[in-house]
Design an enzyme around this catalytic site. Structure first.
Site, short mmCIF file in Angstrom:
data_model
loop_
_atom_site.label_atom_id
_atom_site.label_comp_id
_atom_site.label_asym_id
_atom_site.label_seq_id
_atom_site.Cartn_x
_atom_site.Cartn_y
_atom_site.Cartn_z
N SER A 1 -6.20 49.27 -13.14
CA SER A 1 -4.91 49.24 -13.83
C SER A 1 -3.93 48.37 -13.06
CB SER A 1 -4.33 50.66 -13.99
OG SER A 1 -3.97 51.20 -12.73
N GLY A 2 -2.90 47.94 -13.76
CA GLY A 2 -1.82 47.19 -13.13
C GLY A 2 -0.52 47.94 -13.34
N ARG A 3 0.45 47.65 -12.49
CA ARG A 3 1.75 48.29 -12.62
C ARG A 3 2.83 47.35 -12.13
NH1 ARG A 3 -1.54 49.53 -9.00
NH2 ARG A 3 -2.63 50.79 -10.51
N HIS B 1 -3.21 40.40 -0.90
CA HIS B 1 -4.34 41.30 -1.05
C HIS B 1 -3.78 42.71 -1.04
CE1 HIS B 1 -8.31 43.17 0.59
NE2 HIS B 1 -8.20 43.30 -0.72
N ASP B 2 -4.10 43.50 -2.04
CA ASP B 2 -3.43 44.80 -2.18
C ASP B 2 -3.62 45.68 -0.96
OD1 ASP B 2 -6.12 45.35 -2.72
OD2 ASP B 2 -5.76 46.08 -4.75
N THR B 3 -4.74 45.52 -0.26
CA THR B 3 -4.93 46.33 0.95
C THR B 3 -3.99 45.88 2.06
OG1 THR B 3 -7.25 46.61 0.35
CG2 THR B 3 -6.62 47.25 2.57
N ASN C 1 -15.43 48.13 3.88
CA ASN C 1 -15.33 48.49 2.47
C ASN C 1 -16.31 49.63 2.17
OD1 ASN C 1 -13.95 45.95 2.38
ND2 ASN C 1 -14.37 45.87 0.20
N GLY D 1 -4.34 56.03 -4.64
CA GLY D 1 -4.62 57.10 -5.60
C GLY D 1 -5.36 58.27 -5.00
#
Length: 495
Positions: free
Chosen positions: A19-21, A242-244, A302, A412
């Site tokens: 998902s995106g937000r 990078h989201d991380t 990972n 999450g």
């Protein structure tokens, strides 16, 4: 635009694999508020045998989110974008996208890593990049696409957040933390490796200039302002794209002695360092040295993550079975621990498909009785993920020499009380859970610092998180010997 001595209202675009937000962040030296203004699904599309990202749907979700942000804020000080790693769009000489970006779970990279490593030994690749060997790294995606019409016609390669930033601003760039995940970047110099570019069959000319988190990345184009109703100018700021990288900024740690689990579709498990670990032991343990904000190293592994649970739920829903997550986790908590465990990083779990069936096969292959119910399957996943977190945390500490006092779970997975408690039990350290939106918060903080609403190093930014975010601590309990036995059962050693 500077807000020295004032406040910043910024939009954080945070795109995950499912998902995106778009989040609206309001930041002052002692205030940090985050409001979700738009959330939208990220659903891949299979076309003619290839799995693609629906990049235009994501862009539409971003525009809708910016419009919603504008309705709640009189003016946006900045916009920043982060997303998942390794995937990219190819752009021609006129700036047009040459087809939808291919999903990293697509099968086109099957065998590509072996072919590249036959030409350049893994030891040499690791000494240059320090990166974990994963079959979908950009290096192998490019090698698998060598001589394709799209790659031949391309004049620029833009990683996903850079592609979306380009559409918003018309200014192309390559943000360094995401570039560090491609297995094309020299981890020491943070510049492209000519040898690895040659192995991928591309030239450095394919990549726009490098950007650092905090750099300006242009301003929203007039047509974007018209589409969203925003009043310009609205600058775009490079963040840890990078989201991380953004999520690690969003870890509310005190001091350096912490491990993190950025837990979503993937679990990124590691420690934050000043310099890379490039030993042969580190390579054999398949650890990554990825670029972080402020020149840090994200030393991590990972782990397959909540993908195992997400795909199981999708399979059950498709079969018409009940699949309420809260109910499944409640029932799983009552299942006997370690009834069955699997190696969460088994490559068999990577593609989409019937996850419960693959878990059953993995159990049979290791001499275990497979789960007999949905609750048992969920408990198997939770025990297995906690076990994978344990092994990764222990390996990170051992290989880096960085001892830890606590494990922070962000993303999450911080909502999953069963997984948080099991991870504390497995690691033998307190788990501090939260914030859930760590990537968006890290994105917001880098923007806010860039425009002058806050100042200081990562420790100072994290102190603001400690003062403003709701966190929950899980103390370790349980039987250390049982975790060792479970690890040994599936060949993971003592962990």
């Amino acid at each position: 635009m500077s807000t020295r001595g004032g406040a910043a209202t910024v939009a954080a675009i945070d795109l995950g694999a499912s998902s995106g937000r778009v989040m609206l962040g309001r930041v002052e030296p002692d205030r940090l508020d985050l409001i979700e203004v738009n959330r939208f699904p990220n659903v891949p599309v299979r076309l003619a045998g290839t799995l693609h990202w629906d990049i235009l749907a994501l862009y539409r979700g971003i525009l809708d989110g910016l419009r919603a942000a504008g309705r709640q804020a009189s003016h946006l000080t900045s916009v920043g974008i982060d997303s998942w790693a390794v995937d990219y769009g190819l752009v021609d000489a006129n700036g047009a996208l040459l087809g939808n970006p291919v999903h990293y779970r697509d099968e086109r990279t099957d065998g590509a890593m072996d072919k590249v490593l036959a030409r350049m030994p893994a030891e040499e690749v690791y000494q240059i990049t320090g990166l974990q060997f994963l079959p979908f790294n950009t290096l192998y995606q490019l090698a698998a696409s060598a001589q394709s019409p799209q790659l031949t016609a391309a004049r620029s390669l833009l990683l996903v957040p850079d592609l979306l930033s380009y559409w918003l601003t018309g200014v192309a760039g390559t943000e360094v933390t995401n570039a560090s995940t491609t297995q094309l970047l020299d981890v020491r110099s943070r510049t492209w490796s000519d040898r690895l570019l040659a192995a991928a069959g591309v030239s450095a000319d394919l990549f726009p200039p490098m950007r650092q988190p905090g750099d300006g990345a242009g301003a929203l184009l007039p047509d974007v302002l018209d589409e969203t109703g925003l009043a310009g100018p609205v600058p775009v700021t490079a963040v840890g794209s990078h989201d991380t990288a953004s999520a690690v900024v969003g870890v509310p740690a005190a001091g350096e002695r912490f491990a993190y689990v950025s837990c979503g579709t993937w679990s990124l498990v590691g420690v934050e360092l000043d310099t890379p670990v490039l030993t042969e032991e580190s390579r054999r343990a398949n650890f990554s040295n990825e670029g972080g904000v402020d020149g840090t190293i994200r030393y991590l592994r990972n782990v397959m993550g909540l993908w195992l649970l997400q795909e199981s739920i999708r399979s059950w829903k498709a079969a018409g079975l009940p699949a309420d997550l809260a109910a499944l986790l409640h029932d799983a908590a009552d299942v006997r621990p370690f009834s069955a465990v699997v190696d969460a990083n088994d490559p068999a779990f990577l593609p989409p498909g019937d996850m419960p069936a693959r878990i059953a096969v993995a159990c049979r292959n290791t001499g275990q009785t497979p789960p007999q119910s949905q609750a048992e399957t969920v408990r198997c996943i939770m025990d297995s993920l906690a076990l994978a977190h344990r092994v990764a945390v222990h390996d990170a500490v051992r290989l880096s020499g960085r001892d830890i006092n606590a494990v922070h779970i962000v993303g999450g997975g911080a909502r999953n009380t069963l997984l948080c408690q099991l991870t504390a039990d497995a690691c033998g350290r307190p788990v501090i859970a939260g914030p859930v939106e760590a990537a968006a918060l890290g994105n917001v903080l880098v923007q806010a610092r860039a425009v002058g609403a806050v100042s200081g190093d990562l420790g100072t930014l994290r102190a603001l998180l400690q003062r403003t975010q709701d966190l929950q601590t899980y103390e370790p309990r349980g039987d250390e010997a049982a975790w060792r036995s479970a690890a040994a059962r599936i060949g993971l050693g003592v962990g």
